[in-house]
Design a protein around this motif. Sequence first.
Motif, PDB file in Angstrom:
ATOM      1  N   ASN A  40      36.561  44.312  37.201  1.00  7.60           N
ATOM      2  CA  ASN A  40      37.547  45.110  37.915  1.00  7.60           C
ATOM      3  C   ASN A  40      37.258  46.602  37.899  1.00  7.60           C
ATOM      4  O   ASN A  40      36.822  47.171  36.904  1.00  7.60           O
ATOM      5  CB  ASN A  40      38.933  44.860  37.310  1.00  7.60           C
ATOM      6  N   ASN A  41      37.505  47.207  39.016  1.00  3.58           N
ATOM      7  CA  ASN A  41      37.573  48.657  39.139  1.00  3.58           C
ATOM      8  C   ASN A  41      39.044  48.990  39.403  1.00  3.58           C
ATOM      9  O   ASN A  41      39.587  48.527  40.413  1.00  3.58           O
ATOM     10  CB  ASN A  41      36.711  49.128  40.310  1.00  3.58           C
ATOM     11  N   PRO A  42      39.756  49.671  38.476  1.00  2.64           N
ATOM     12  CA  PRO A  42      39.203  50.566  37.459  1.00  2.64           C
ATOM     13  C   PRO A  42      39.194  50.067  36.014  1.00  2.64           C
ATOM     14  O   PRO A  42      38.645  50.734  35.158  1.00  2.64           O
ATOM     15  CB  PRO A  42      40.174  51.754  37.552  1.00  2.64           C
ATOM     16  N   THR A  43      39.818  48.928  35.707  1.00  2.00           N
ATOM     17  CA  THR A  43      40.054  48.582  34.294  1.00  2.00           C
ATOM     18  C   THR A  43      38.812  48.100  33.563  1.00  2.00           C
ATOM     19  O   THR A  43      38.780  48.094  32.330  1.00  2.00           O
ATOM     20  CB  THR A  43      41.138  47.492  34.169  1.00  2.00           C
ATOM     21  N   GLY A  44      37.811  47.656  34.317  1.00  2.00           N
ATOM     22  CA  GLY A  44      36.599  47.152  33.682  1.00  2.00           C
ATOM     23  C   GLY A  44      36.717  45.735  33.151  1.00  2.00           C
ATOM     24  O   GLY A  44      35.774  45.210  32.565  1.00  2.00           O
ATOM     25  N   MET A  45      37.854  45.088  33.356  1.00  2.00           N
ATOM     26  CA  MET A  45      38.060  43.750  32.829  1.00  2.00           C
ATOM     27  C   MET A  45      37.477  42.696  33.761  1.00  2.00           C
ATOM     28  O   MET A  45      37.394  42.893  34.967  1.00  2.00           O
ATOM     29  CB  MET A  45      39.551  43.492  32.609  1.00  2.00           C
ATOM     30  N   ALA A  46      37.079  41.555  33.182  1.00  2.00           N
ATOM     31  CA  ALA A  46      36.487  40.462  33.957  1.00  2.00           C
ATOM     32  C   ALA A  46      37.433  39.263  33.964  1.00  2.00           C
ATOM     33  O   ALA A  46      38.371  39.190  33.168  1.00  2.00           O
ATOM     34  CB  ALA A  46      35.136  40.069  33.367  1.00  2.00           C
ATOM     35  N   ILE A  47      37.164  38.316  34.860  1.00  3.22           N
ATOM     36  CA  ILE A  47      37.972  37.109  34.957  1.00  3.22           C
ATOM     37  C   ILE A  47      37.087  35.894  34.680  1.00  3.22           C
ATOM     38  O   ILE A  47      35.928  35.848  35.084  1.00  3.22           O
ATOM     39  CB  ILE A  47      38.626  37.000  36.361  1.00  3.22           C
ATOM     40  N   THR A  48      37.627  34.917  33.972  1.00  2.00           N
ATOM     41  CA  THR A  48      36.864  33.709  33.660  1.00  2.00           C
ATOM     42  C   THR A  48      36.887  32.744  34.848  1.00  2.00           C
ATOM     43  O   THR A  48      37.701  32.875  35.756  1.00  2.00           O
ATOM     44  CB  THR A  48      37.440  32.993  32.435  1.00  2.00           C
ATOM     45  N   LYS A  49      36.007  31.767  34.796  1.00  2.00           N
ATOM     46  CA  LYS A  49      35.950  30.785  35.875  1.00  2.00           C
ATOM     47  C   LYS A  49      37.252  29.991  35.971  1.00  2.00           C
ATOM     48  O   LYS A  49      37.732  29.706  37.073  1.00  2.00           O
ATOM     49  CB  LYS A  49      34.768  29.845  35.643  1.00  2.00           C
ATOM     50  N   ASP A  50      37.830  29.653  34.832  1.00  3.45           N
ATOM     51  CA  ASP A  50      39.084  28.893  34.838  1.00  3.45           C
ATOM     52  C   ASP A  50      40.214  29.685  35.469  1.00  3.45           C
ATOM     53  O   ASP A  50      41.029  29.135  36.232  1.00  3.45           O
ATOM     54  CB  ASP A  50      39.467  28.478  33.413  1.00  3.45           C
TER      55      ASP A  50
END
Length: 404
Positions: A184-194
């Motif tokens: 994510n822009n801006p938080t830098g967090m990612a999302i898992t496949k699930d």
Amino acid sequence: MKINENFLKIQSSYLFSNIAKKVNAYVKENPERTVIRLGIGDVTRPLAPAVIKAMEKAVSEMADEKTFRGYPPEYGHDWLLTAINTNDYLSRGVKLDNSEIFVSDGAKSDCGNIGDIFSVDNKVAVCDPVYPVYVDTNVMSGRAGDFESNSWTNIVYMPCTEENGFLPEIPKEKVDIIYLCFPNNPTGMAITKDELKKWVDYANANDSVILYDSAYEAYITEDNVPHSIYEIEGAKTCAIEFRSFSKTAGFTGVRCGYTVVPHELVRGNVEINALWARRQATKFNGVSYITQRGAEACFTEEGKKQIREIIAYYQKNARTIYEGLKDCGFTVYGAKNSPYVWLKTPEKMRSWDFFDLLLNEIQVVGTPGQGFGPSGEGYFRLTAFGSAENTDKAVARIKEYFCK
């Protein structure tokens, strides 16, 4: 003659333009002070040698009548489409036809222009905080409603906060267009496949379309984080994906990206791929031959190796910022799968006040979270795209000021 009054609704200046004006004014008034810019997500490392070599060769070809080329193909040269398809998709088990890939001058342009093919009556959902282009372009097209209480009345905001791990929750109401950006822009967090599978299932069940911005996929380090939404079963019938060479290969000053619109994505008995193809053929004239040859070189063995080294450079910067701020007592997020660090402002300081403090006291520039949406207030973004030297200096200045 009448103007598009939706442009009058929007803020007169883009977030990063406001930042630039503030910084330029400060520099003019304080020429003796050195400002370190870790705000806008612009890269600083030179293009990979393999890319430069390919572009130089392409320039030479343009100087010879026998190899000169005029207008490029509307959607990209076949050799670049094949390189993208083979390396970015087939290598991950995703099967696409080259006709589903559209080369463009960048993901930002496509993210903004994609709204041309959708009705203004659609209900739009965005993460909050969010990359401003998603919201601003919907305002310009007349899809956002009115601006009230720091938000747009016809846009569904999906708060991404500490409480939910900075991941959006499925809307309780039906929405038609969903903007997702991961990492994510801006938080830098990612999302898992699930977690991403839940969004794909929602979109297919509700006849929605996901606009998936994966501009930062090259920074992913964890195995359970998808690089493409098409790694998720069912995504081809509900998602459009945007990709960029800007943050991956340093093309911010060259301009090249691409958008994937699967043939299986059908809404209202219309194949969306055909609409986007028609839109691009009419409003876009293709990417230059020289640029496309440079992009193709990114997928050579030599190019891949050199680009991995550049990405590793920025990833190290991200860790430096993250660890330095954490050592100083800041609450920080991101950096692991992203070139961004998302930090909580100290003592609940407003984000623009924190911006002014950093600029005036230690001459470090970042991006106020409030500029990304209501839920960004109280947060601040720093990027890893500076030089290693400037990144080290910026962290040292922050630690000296806040760790007293």
